[in-house]
Design an enzyme around this catalytic site. Structure first.
Site, PDB file in Angstrom:
ATOM      1  NE  ARG A 164     -19.860  -2.081 -14.472  1.00 63.67           N
ATOM      2  CZ  ARG A 164     -20.235  -2.771 -15.554  1.00 63.67           C
ATOM      3  NH1 ARG A 164     -21.419  -2.569 -16.093  1.00 63.67           N
ATOM      4  NH2 ARG A 164     -19.425  -3.661 -16.085  1.00 63.67           N
ATOM      5  NE  ARG A 188     -22.813  -8.315 -20.877  1.00 60.56           N
ATOM      6  CZ  ARG A 188     -24.046  -8.091 -21.340  1.00 60.56           C
ATOM      7  NH1 ARG A 188     -24.704  -9.055 -21.915  1.00 60.56           N
ATOM      8  NH2 ARG A 188     -24.620  -6.892 -21.251  1.00 60.56           N
ATOM      9  CB  THR A 189     -19.771  -6.977 -14.799  1.00 58.08           C
ATOM     10  OG1 THR A 189     -19.398  -6.657 -16.142  1.00 58.08           O
ATOM     11  CG2 THR A 189     -18.556  -6.897 -13.904  1.00 58.08           C
ATOM     12  CE  LYS A 241     -31.734   7.021   3.542  1.00 60.30           C
ATOM     13  NZ  LYS A 241     -31.464   6.105   4.659  1.00 60.30           N
ATOM     14  CG  HIS A 262     -14.736  -3.745 -17.406  1.00 57.54           C
ATOM     15  ND1 HIS A 262     -14.808  -4.613 -16.317  1.00 57.54           N
ATOM     16  CD2 HIS A 262     -15.953  -3.818 -18.023  1.00 57.54           C
ATOM     17  CE1 HIS A 262     -16.010  -5.165 -16.300  1.00 57.54           C
ATOM     18  NE2 HIS A 262     -16.718  -4.705 -17.325  1.00 57.54           N
TER      19      HIS A 262
HETATM   20  N1   CP Z   1     -19.278  -6.378 -20.483  1.00 55.38           N
HETATM   21  C1   CP Z   1     -19.924  -5.795 -19.451  1.00 55.38           C
HETATM   22  O1   CP Z   1     -19.304  -5.106 -18.616  1.00 55.38           O
HETATM   23  O2   CP Z   1     -21.261  -6.025 -19.447  1.00 55.38           O
HETATM   24  P1   CP Z   1     -22.269  -5.463 -18.357  1.00 55.38           P
HETATM   25  O3   CP Z   1     -22.272  -3.955 -18.491  1.00 55.38           O
HETATM   26  O4   CP Z   1     -23.586  -6.076 -18.680  1.00 55.38           O
HETATM   27  O5   CP Z   1     -21.743  -5.852 -17.009  1.00 55.38           O
END
Ligand code: CP
Length: 304
Positions: free
Chosen positions: A101, A51-52, A80, A129
C-alpha cells in the site's frame, strides 16, 4: 514485470474474476491449509491500514506461509532516503510475493515494473484498491445471489475513493446501474463517467441522498470522506458530514438491500444501522480474508 501481479482491477477479466470468487468460496469453507508452506510474503504498508494488512497477513498465516514487512515506513530505510525502487528490489531478494500500500497513485504499477516478484496493490493513493474490489464482489454475490443487473448506489467521497473506482471498473461485466451520490467537490471524476459511457454502463448523478435513491437500490456503498487526501482542511470541514445513513432512512428499502462500506467509517453510517440485518459491512470485511487468500494463490501461481 510478473504477469501474476495485480495492480489494477482491469488486469483481470470477467472469467478470472469469477474463478477467483469461486476460489474465495472454497477458502471460506476451509480457510486453514498448508498451501503456502515454504513461501514468504512481504506486506509493505507506506500508509495506515487495519483490515487490508491484517486480512492479508491472516490469509498467509492460515495457509501456512510466513509474513515479513512493515506497517510504518518511518521505521524503514525509506526514512533515510532509500527510493521505492531500491526498497522493492531489496524485498524481492527475500520474499515470493510483495503486497504494497502506498500513498502515491501509480506506486504499485511502478513497483511491479522494477521487479520480477509478483506485486499486489493494496491501495495506491486515490487510484485503485483491487483486492478490496474482490471482497466487495464476493460480498455482493453472496448477498444478492448474482452480480448481474444490480442497482448500486455509491455515496460520499467518490473523488478520492479508490474502492469505488475499482468496483465501478470491475462491474462493467455485469450490466450494473450506478447512482453516484456526492457533493460537487467529491463528485465521481470525469474519467470514470467516461469509462461508464464507453462501456455502456447506466449511471445517474445525485446531490441528494433521497428516499427515492435509497428505496430503489440493491446495494448502497457508503464511503468515508478521507481527510488525508485533502490539501485544504477547510474544504474537508465543509464536506465531511454531508452524507450520513441512519436506520430510519432504511424503513422502506428493498428486502434484498445490503449496506456495504470498505471501512473505516467515521460518522457516515450511524451506529443504529449496525443491528439492521441489511448492514453487511462487518461481514464484508471478513470476506476479505477469503478473497485475499484467493488473490495470494493467483499471484503465486498456485491452484487452490
Ligand atoms: N478497507 C480498507 O482498505 O481498510 P484499511 O484501510 O483498514 O485497510
Amino acid at each position: 514485470m510478473n504477469q501474476n501481479s495485480l495492480v489494477s482491477i482491469s488486469d483481470i477479466g470477467r472469467d478470472e474474476i469469477l474463478r477467483l470468487l469461486e476460489m474465495a468460496r472454497r477458502f471460506e469453507e476451509n480457510p486453514n491449509r498448508d498451501t503456502l508452506a515454504g513461501k514468504v510474503v512481504a506486506t509493505l504498508f507506506f500508509e495506515p491500514s487495519t483490515r487490508t494488512r491484517l486480512s492479508f497477513e491472516t490469509a498467509v498465516n492460515r495457509l501456512g506461509g510466513r509474513v515479513i514487512g512493515f506497517s510504518d515506513a518511518g521505521t524503514t530505510s525509506s526514512s533515510k532516503g532509500e527510493t521505492l525502487k531500491d526498497t522493492i528490489k531489496m524485498v524481492s531478494n527475500y520474499a515470493d510475493l510483495i503486497i504494497m500500500r502506498h500513498y502515491l497513485e501509480g506506486a504499485a504499477r511502478y513497483a511491479s515494473e522494477v521487479t520480477e516478484t509478483p506485486v499486489i496493490n493494496a491501495g495506491d493513493g486515490a487510484n485503485q484498491h483491487p483486492s478490496q474490489t474482490m471482497l466487495d464482489l464476493y460480498s455482493i454475490y453472496k448477498t444478492q445471489g448474482t452480480l448481474e443487473n444490480l442497482t448500486i448506489t455509491m455515496v460520499g467521497d467518490l473523488k478520492y475513493g479508490r474502492t469505488v473506482h475499482s468496483l465501478l471498473m470491475a462491474m462493467r461485466y455485469f450490466n450494473p446501474t450506478f447512482r453516484f451520490v456526492a457533493c460537487d467537490e467529491l463528485a465521481m471524476p470525469r474519467e470514470y463517467m467516461d469509462f461508464c459511457d464507453k462501456n455502456g454502463i447506466r449511471y445517474s448523478v445525485h446531490r441528494d441522498f433521497s428516499p427515492e435513491v435509497i428505496n430503489t437500490s440493491d446495494i448502497i456503498y457508503m464511503t468515508r470522506v478521507q481527510r488525508e487526501r485533502f490539501t485544504d482542511i477547510m474544504e474537508y470541514e465543509r464536506v465531511k458530514d454531508l452524507y450520513s445513513l441512519n436506520n430510519a432512512m432504511l424503513a422502506d428499502s428493498r428486502d434484498n438491500l445490503r449496506i456495504l462500506h470498505p471501512l473505516p467509517r467515521v460518522n457516515e453510517i450511524a451506529q443504529d444501522v449496525d443491528d439492521n440485518p441489511k448492514a453487511y459491512y462487518f461481514e464484508q470485511a471478513r470476506n476479505g480474508l477469503y478473497a485475499r487468500q484467493a488473490l495470494i494463490c493467483r499471484a503465486l501461481g498456485i491452484e487452490a
